[in-house]
Design an enzyme around this catalytic site. Sequence first.
Site, short mmCIF file in Angstrom:
data_model
loop_
_atom_site.label_atom_id
_atom_site.label_comp_id
_atom_site.label_asym_id
_atom_site.label_seq_id
_atom_site.Cartn_x
_atom_site.Cartn_y
_atom_site.Cartn_z
N VAL A 184 0.91 -1.15 0.00
CA VAL A 184 0.00 0.00 0.00
C VAL A 184 0.95 1.20 0.00
CG1 VAL A 184 -1.78 1.26 1.28
CG2 VAL A 184 -1.81 -1.25 1.23
N PRO A 185 1.16 1.82 -1.16
CA PRO A 185 2.29 2.71 -1.38
C PRO A 185 2.21 4.09 -0.75
CG PRO A 185 0.96 2.64 -3.34
CD PRO A 185 0.35 1.65 -2.38
N CYS A 186 2.28 4.14 0.57
CA CYS A 186 2.25 5.42 1.26
C CYS A 186 3.51 6.24 0.97
CB CYS A 186 2.08 5.21 2.76
SG CYS A 186 3.26 4.07 3.51
N HIS A 187 4.57 5.60 0.48
CA HIS A 187 5.79 6.34 0.13
C HIS A 187 5.57 7.27 -1.06
CE1 HIS A 187 5.90 2.68 -2.38
NE2 HIS A 187 6.56 3.41 -3.26
N ARG A 188 4.48 7.10 -1.79
CA ARG A 188 4.21 7.93 -2.96
C ARG A 188 3.50 9.23 -2.59
NH1 ARG A 188 2.08 2.80 -6.47
NH2 ARG A 188 4.12 1.79 -6.64
#
Length: 167
Positions: free
Chosen positions: A130-134
């Site tokens: 779940v790409p919270c780094h984006r």
Amino acid sequence: MTTAIDPTARHLTMESPLGLMAVSAVDAGVTYVHMGVEEMKDAWGPEEATPVLGAAVDQLEAYFAGDLKDFDLPLAAAGTAFQHKVWKELCRIPYGETVSYMDIAERIGDRKAVRAVGLANGRNPIAIVVPCHRVIGANGKLTGYAGGLWRKERLLSLERGEPALFG
């Protein structure tokens, strides 16, 4: 970020370009992707492979190799309805792109929820998948990341096709 270990979850560790990681899952799906777990490896007991964990580790390894852009895993993270709404929106951010917290707030239909979006983003237990780094600041700057800003920078570098910066 402190993580509570679900006693019903099973866990596998893996080496990654971001350090030792662990993936936790229950039968329904992945519950956690832990980063920087060197100091807590013994907290959850022996490792136990399951089909979900095997798929998660395989997909994470393919992601780090630059061969996977979209994860296809069952997810079973604990969270509030609002958090799940935000996390679902995070999964819609295309590989290699970034958005702001305000963008996410607008996408879920509540511009005033930008701080709550930031909190939900920070509590995402399934990092990378779940790409919270984006999610970055409105000014284009990298902002907080539970795994450390250096990890966020490396993940974004990988997705921009800059493996030299990633390794």
